[in-house]
Design an enzyme around this catalytic site. Structure first.
Site, short mmCIF file in Angstrom:
data_model
loop_
_atom_site.label_atom_id
_atom_site.label_comp_id
_atom_site.label_asym_id
_atom_site.label_seq_id
_atom_site.Cartn_x
_atom_site.Cartn_y
_atom_site.Cartn_z
N VAL A 40 144.83 157.94 -16.17
CA VAL A 40 145.32 158.61 -17.36
C VAL A 40 145.42 160.10 -17.04
O VAL A 40 144.41 160.75 -16.77
CB VAL A 40 144.37 158.37 -18.56
CG1 VAL A 40 144.91 159.09 -19.80
CG2 VAL A 40 144.21 156.89 -18.83
N CYS A 41 146.61 160.61 -17.07
CA CYS A 41 146.87 162.00 -16.67
C CYS A 41 146.90 162.86 -17.93
O CYS A 41 147.85 162.80 -18.71
CB CYS A 41 148.21 162.06 -15.95
SG CYS A 41 148.24 163.19 -14.57
N LEU A 42 145.84 163.65 -18.12
CA LEU A 42 145.73 164.44 -19.35
C LEU A 42 144.91 165.68 -19.05
O LEU A 42 143.85 165.60 -18.42
CB LEU A 42 145.04 163.60 -20.43
CG LEU A 42 145.12 164.09 -21.88
CD1 LEU A 42 146.55 164.03 -22.39
CD2 LEU A 42 144.21 163.24 -22.77
#
Length: 1386
Positions: free
Chosen positions: A1248-1250
């Site tokens: 999850v790229c955040l």
């Protein structure tokens, strides 16, 4: 996702020079005045809902008006009113001719206001230079007046650039000795006694005559000899004895001729007295006492002359006598013993100030040092040598350094350097220095040296090397002098001074490093190093800190020069030092340990940097003090200097319009004068063999230390590694890598490579002890650098000069041989690299804006190493053994390799489609010119960005596929691909990529000059077919291929046909591919020939249900799901929780009470203040394991009007032990077994790229995780609102400019269509067939209540898909029909 803005130009009130500028900014003054008016008397801040209005900024505020307003705010001592004060009227502009207000006065008033506002952190603001803090030993403010408010909990208080808060406790008692370095008066003789008058007239008078240089008589006051200086004696005890008083000697001294210099004349007399003491005359009764009295009074007189000298002399700066004395020091005309005698006489404040001033002046004389004419500073070096030989001056130096160490608490590193007495000496270097408030222009200390060279910089070679040698001699001279001075200080004993040198030196070094630890916090991400304002503008300079490190390394030399001495030093290096001596490591943010958890925060119950009062026997061994001080200076001084050099080199290249090429050192691409000066200055100092050899031997000692700790056993090693900062390994490997890539491999010749490789291999292998993937990356990069001559994977081995390719140097060849010849490399390195490869996904506390970590880069490096080691039979045998052993380790490695291939190759091919679309548009020149210029520019920028990324990704993808094909050649390794967690992924990858290369979309891969992207469709097809054919020998792979939803025999047949027509690959490949198709056909029970991949989808399916959609659906949905929003689940159940996270939970370390308390509070909030959103449009549900609250799962339903609508997306969440100081780890479980990528921010492997999770670049600090403020609720809402959006295609960096364009909308439709299909398959059908533990009831309720709306959405998708190829339409239709059947059964 947008590009980040430049760092904010924040205002720092603690800096006087910045405060001076307030008078020139009326708008800023008005805003400041308004904020000050909001401060309530008594230190309380006003209620936020009733702030005092700010005065109109247009009116402007003069410095006088602002000062008056500040001074009018009541102090903290006044009682607080019941209500906030009324808003003050805006001040009027100052009248013409109003008196100016100095920045100092304004700053003092401001500090007073801040002090009145309790808790506002005023204690951390340093006073202006004119009103500095009281001397060490003075009673603290808390003892002089009423107790002051405690400093804020934050580390920096009001001064955000100070790395420690102002201490709220007094410094240790022993530091008070820094104010009383003078010797007691009783130590000086006040008189001398002669046994008789005869002794006085005889030996006594003769000795005194020698001292005075003229006839001297001694006797009662009336017995004066003609033409002689008379020393009057008085009766003394015992009877008959006579006493010579100090006043009588002083009178005689006054008669001594001054000559050219009175002080030197007095010194000559003093030396004559010393000669008498050394002769047989001193054996005469009373003579020795008389000579000592003479020496004491001569020294006292000389010191008095210097102390009373007139500073305002018109002809002599600092005074006539003092100038002559300083010149004599530089000429080595002052005897160290006489100097010490003068210092010992100091008593009055003026005398104390004199010697402290002379010591400072002696160091400050080196400010005029020039590398071009270093001999001119030889006098200043001699002066320092003489001055610091004196025991008295050593006491002075110890006192000054102690004061500096104490004052460094709460101070900026830049100010610590500016105030340091040693800075003029230690800061001498050739490294480029930045401006005070801006990076450019740079200052090059050695510029004149290089500019004098003929045709510099074009003419390289012998003349530049000669200049390097000259500069390095000067640097070694400086480092040697500093080391000798501090060694004299360290050798001081209690008999010499109440301040022990072995305590003062480590304290001062700790203060220097700790006050500038912000340099290390800037990280290793080269593009952002210079944007860290604290590191760039408010910390000590590169030259000063590297100079301190050079001195520390010289202190380490006694236990570094031989292996047995290194081994002997290990007994003193206890990792408990990090815990027991935490005052030495004060400053900066908490660092992570090698074992994972954050190290404890800096203690607040002890004074920073200086040791508490303790018996001498409890102090650490000096070897330990020096070792750990050196370790920290490497982190704070050396590596930041390297990263800054690299960042400046990149900045200068960009400034000159050059392209970035990080594979080449600056030496091979420098084109401007500044670039050459930057490189040559770095090479002269950092690559000085004398300095670099010291660092290399120190790194070897660290490697021996770590290997020794690993040998203690798992439990002891784990305890030790939980104390050691991870920067120890990262700095060691990064520095050695820097040396190799800057053509200094020969500097590693003196270290034991076997020890180093054993250390690196062990650290990689023990992922339970060294948990950080960024640490693994630094190790792998060093291994790659060491083997790079043989690998040919770096730019340094693609270089070509005028005479052809550069040959590998003997040192590089020897290094490769040494590495591959070690036992650790042959038996353990390959399994260790596999472990690091599979461990690269989850990084606790990662900040991608600080840490230059990229798992694909790490794995690409491992690919290169694995392929090289595979060629070595002994190394290959270790990998074969690992595969034959089975288990999860090898499967995890292979699974990670396939994940990377899926991401890199699919992403590369999609980008090629974008490139193809733009090239088609640009090919029609007439239509292209009709496009608005701004749009053309946006498209061109997008085109170039796609080209750049595709080159890198495709190269890594091809490399990864090549590694897979190499591995599957081995039967034992091939069998390892059949693990249940791997085989389905391998089959999906094979089917998917063969279809892309030969299927309906293959025409969209046609681009201009595909070789520039490392793309060869035919060769890529051969490689993928080879991979597929080798695995197809295994029945498990055939079974997995038959279960791939997108498997289509017509695609396989098309691939076989293309191979045959183009005569690609081998016949055996085609035969095995045909055999695979036949086997799958048999398993599926299909007729021969397979389906027609281009068949039409047919008539629209009936998607209705027997019941109509209820009118109150929204209310019914909320009522049903609200009760299911929060609940518990069993994380141990099958498919209930992420395996990697479960393993991390088993290895938890430290006190988790704080984490569990925070989590319990958050979970309660999900049903209260931060209630989870439950709506038919989109909902969030959460499950937690009641036995382990740090294991959670979240379900987010796809929002309306997005390609995710109706789907149930499951996220696994793990909270590390340092939560909430670090963000949680999160992974998407809904990926179809690792094959579906739903968003640029949601990878097929679950990442999850955040920015809130630290896994994406934040636009500013507000987007990142903030301890005490950020929480899981924010993370879930961010995913729901920022990732599950209508057009996720534009979430990709640099894609936003394509929004609204024909190409952008077409690409977005294709991207969304794949999400439609995957959402139906994996977020709907799979969830209905196999609801995840804990969400069974919520999943059924969700689909049962929304089935009508979901089918309407599916019908819309089917309609939109008419613009796509027939094969996709058929797949989408089949999936919708299957979903409809499942929904109808609810």
């Amino acid at each position: 996702m947008a590009d980040e803005p430049p760092p904010p130009a924040d205002m720092d009130w603690a800096s006087e020079e910045e405060a001076m500028g307030l008078e020139d900014d009326p708008e800023l003054q008005a805003a400041l005045l308004a904020s000050m008016m909001e401060v309530q008397p008594g230190g309380q801040q006003p209620a936020p809902q009733q702030p005092a209005p700010a005065p109109p900024p247009a009116a402007g505020v003069s410095g006088a008006a602002l000062l008056q307003a500040l001074q009018g705010i009541p102090g903290a001592a006044q009682p607080a009113p019941a209500a906030p004060p009324a808003a003050a009227a805006a001040p009027q502009p100052a009248a013409a001719g109003a008196p100016a207000v100095s920045g100092t006065a304004l700053l003092q008033a401001l500090q007073g206001v801040l002090a009145a506002a309790g808790g506002f952190g005023a204690a951390a603001a340093p006073a202006p230079a004119a009103v500095q803090a009281p001397a060490v030993g003075a009673a603290p403010a808390a003892q002089q007046t009423a107790p002051a408010a405690a400093a804020p909990a934050g580390r920096r208080g009001a001064d955000r650039h100070a790395m420690t808060a102002k201490p709220t406790i007094p410094p240790p008692t022993w530091t008070k000795q820094a104010d009383s370095w003078v010797l007691p008066a009783s130590s000086q003789p006040g008189s001398a006694v002669l046994p008789s008058a005869d002794a006085a007239r005889g030996a006594g008078a003769a000795a005194c005559s020698k001292v005075a240089g003229q006839a001297v008589s001694m006797g009662p006051a009336g017995s004066v000899a003609a033409g002689a200086i008379h020393l009057a004696l008085t009766p003394a005890e015992p009877a008959g004895s006579l006493k010579l008083s100090a006043s009588a000697v002083d009178a005689a001294i006054a008669c001594i001729p001054a000559g050219g210099s009175l002080v030197l004349s007095l010194q000559a007399a003093w030396q004559r007295a010393a000669e008498v003491l050394a002769s047989t005359d001193a054996q005469q009764p009373g003579v020795a006492d008389c000579m000592r009295l003479w020496q004491a009074r001569l020294a006292k007189k000389a010191a008095g002359v210097l102390a009373s000298d007139e500073d305002d002399d018109l002809f002599f700066a600092g005074g006539k006598h003092r100038s002559a004395f300083l010149q004599a020091l530089e000429a080595a005309s002052v005897a160290p013993a006489f100097l010490d005698a003068m210092v010992c006489c100091a008593a009055a404040p003026a005398e104390v100030a004199l010697w402290e001033g002379i010591l400072r002046d002696s160091f400050a004389a080196l400010k005029s040092f020039s590398f071009l004419d270093a001999d001119k500073s030889e006098g200043a070096m001699k002066r320092l040598d003489i001055v610091t030989q004196s025991p008295g001056m050593k006491r002075v130096l110890a006192a000054l350094l102690t004061r500096e160490a104490v004052a460094a608490a709460g101070a900026r590193g830049r100010d610590v350097e500016a105030r340091s007495v040693l800075a003029p000496l230690l800061a001498l270097g050739t490294l480029a220095s930045l401006g005070q408030h801006s990076v450019l222009p740079l200052t090059f200390p050695a510029k004149d040296c290089f500019m004098q060279l003929r045709s510099y910089p074009r003419n390289r070679g012998a003349q530049v090397e000669s200049e390097y040698a000259s500069l390095r001699r000067s640097l070694q001279r400086v480092a040697g002098a500093a080391h000798e001075i501090l060694k004299r200080l360290a050798a001081m004993r209690p008999a010499d001074s109440p301040l022990r040198g072995r305590e003062v030196l480590p304290a001062w070094l700790a203060a220097v490093a700790g006050s500038s630890v912000g340099r290390a916090e800037a990280g290793s991400y080269i593009d952002r190093v210079l944007a860290h304002r604290t590191a760039t503008f408010y910390s000590a300079s590169d030259g000063f800190l590297v100079g301190c490190l050079a001195v520390c390394l010289r202190f380490c030399r006694p236990f570094l020069d031989k292996p047995e001495k290194k081994q002997g030093a290990l007994q003193h290096l206890d990792p408990a030092f990090y815990h027991k001596q935490r005052h030495r490591l004060a400053g900066g943010a908490r660092e992570r340990s090698l074992a994972g958890p954050l190290l404890p925060p800096s203690p607040t119950d002890v004074y920073p940097f200086v040791s508490p009062d303790r018996p001498e026997g409890e102090a650490p061994h000096f070897v330990a003090e020096v070792f750990f001080a050196t370790q920290r200076l490497v982190r704070v001084g050396l590596l930041p200097a390297v990263y800054r050099y690299q960042a400046l080199a990149k900045s200068l290249r960009r400034g000159s319009g050059e392209e970035d090429d990080d594979d080449l050192p600056l030496e091979e691409r420098a084109s401007t004068l500044d670039q050459w000066l930057l490189y040559d200055g770095m090479k002269a100092q950092l690559l000085d063999p004398d300095f670099a050899n010291d660092t290399v031997h120190f790194m070897e000692l660290q490697a021996r230390w770590l290997v020794g700790l690993l040998a203690l056993g798992p439990a002891a090693a784990k305890e030790a590694f939980a104390l050691i900062p991870e920067s120890v390994v990262r700095d060691m490997t990064s520095w050695l890598t820097f040396l190799i890539y800057n053509q200094s491999t020969e500097l590693l010749g003196g270290m034991d490579i076997g020890v180093l490789i054993s250390c690196l291999t062990s650290l990689l292998k023990h992922t339970d002890l060294v948990t950080s993937p960024p640490v693994h990356q630094s190790i792998v990069q060093l291994l790659l650098a060491m083997l790079s001559p043989q690998l040919g994977s770096r730019g340094m081995h693609r270089r070509h000069g005028a005479l052809g390719p550069r040959h590998v140097s003997p040192a590089e060849a020897a290094l490769v041989t040494a590495v591959l010849g070690t036992g650790a490399a042959q038996t353990d390195l390959l399994p260790a690299l596999m472990a690091a490869y599979s461990h690269a996904d989850h990084v606790v506390g990662l900040d991608v804006d600080k840490d230059q970590y990229d798992k694909f880069h790490l794995r690409g490096c491992i690919d290169s190493l694995l392929m090289e080691l595979w060629r070595d039979p002994a190394c290959a045998a270790s990998l074969t053994a690992a595969a034959q052993a089975g288990g999860g380790a090898f499967a995890a490695f292979v699974g990670a390799v396939l994940n990377d291939l899926m991401y890199l190759l699919k992403d590369s091919l999609q980008r090629l489609e974008d490139i193809h679309a733009l090239e088609v548009s640009k090919a029609d020149a007439a239509r292209w010119q009709q496009v608005p210029q701004r749009e053309r520019e946006e498209k061109q920028a997008f085109y170039e960005s796609q080209q750049s990324v595709t080159r890198g990704f495709m190269r890594m993808a091809v490399s990864t596929l090549a590694m897979l094909n190499t591995l599957v050649e081995n039967a034992a390794v091939r069998a390892g691909f059949m693990h249940e967690s791997v085989v389905n992924k391998a089959a999906a990858a094979a089917v998917h990529f063969i279809e892309i290369l030969v299927g309906p979309k293959c025409a969209e891969l046609q681009v201009d000059r595909p070789e520039q992207y490392h793309f060869d469709r035919d060769q890529l097809l051969v490689s993928m077919v080879y991979f597929t054919a080798r695995l197809a020998e295994q029945p498990a792979f055939v079974q997995a291929a038959s279960a791939v939803p997108d498997y289509d025999e017509s695609i396989i047949q098309r691939a076989v046909k293309m191979l045959a027509e183009k005569q690609l690959g081998e016949y055996e490949h085609r035969r095995r591919l045909e055999a695979l198709a036949a086997a799958v056909r048999q398993l599926r029970g299909e007729a021969g020939g397979g389906a027609d991949g281009g068949a039409a989808a047919g008539a629209p399916p009936d998607l209705s249900f027997s019941q109509e959609e209820p009118a109150d659906l929204e209310d019914a949905y909320v009522a049903a799901l609200a009760e299911l929003a929060v609940g518990d689940f069993d994380a141990e159940a099958a498919r209930a929780y992420n395996r990697s996270f479960a393993a991390k939970a088993e290895r938890q370390e430290g006190d988790t009470a704080g984490k569990m308390k925070a989590l319990a509070k958050e979970v309660r909030g999900f049903s209260g203040r931060t209630r989870l959103p439950i709506y038919a449009a989109s909902s969030i549900c959460l499950r937690y394991d009641p036995n382990r609250m740090d294991k959670m799962r979240a379900l987010i339903t796809g929002p309306e009007d997005t390609p995710y609508y109706g789907g149930c997306f499951i996220f696994d969440i793990y909270f590390p032990d340092d939560y909430p100081n670090v963000p949680p780890l999160m992974e998407l479980e809904t990926t179809g077994g690792g094959v579906a990528r739903f968003n640029p921010n949601l990878y097929a492997d679950g990442k999850v790229c955040l920015s809130l999770l630290g896994t994406w670049h934040g636009g500013d600090e507000s987007e990142k995780w903030r301890p005490g403020t950020s929480n899981l609720f924010q993370v879930l809402l961010s995913i729901q609102g920022m990732i599950f959006i209508t057009d996720p295609y534009f979430n990709e960096p640099a894609y936003e400019g394509m929004r609204g364009t024909a190409e952008g909308m077409s690409s977005s439709l294709k991207y969304n269509s794949e999400i439609w299909l995957n959402s139906i398959r994996y977020a709907m059908i799979d969830q209905l067939r196999r609801p995840r533990p804990g969400f069974e009831e919520a999943t059924r309720a969700h689909f049962r209540l929304l089935r009508w709306r979901i089918m309407k959405q599916c019908a819309t998708w089917l309609e939109q898909a008419q613009a796509l190829d027939a094969l996709f339409q058929k797949r989408l239709r089949d999936a919708v029909v299957e979903l409809h059947g499942l929904l109808a059964a609810l």
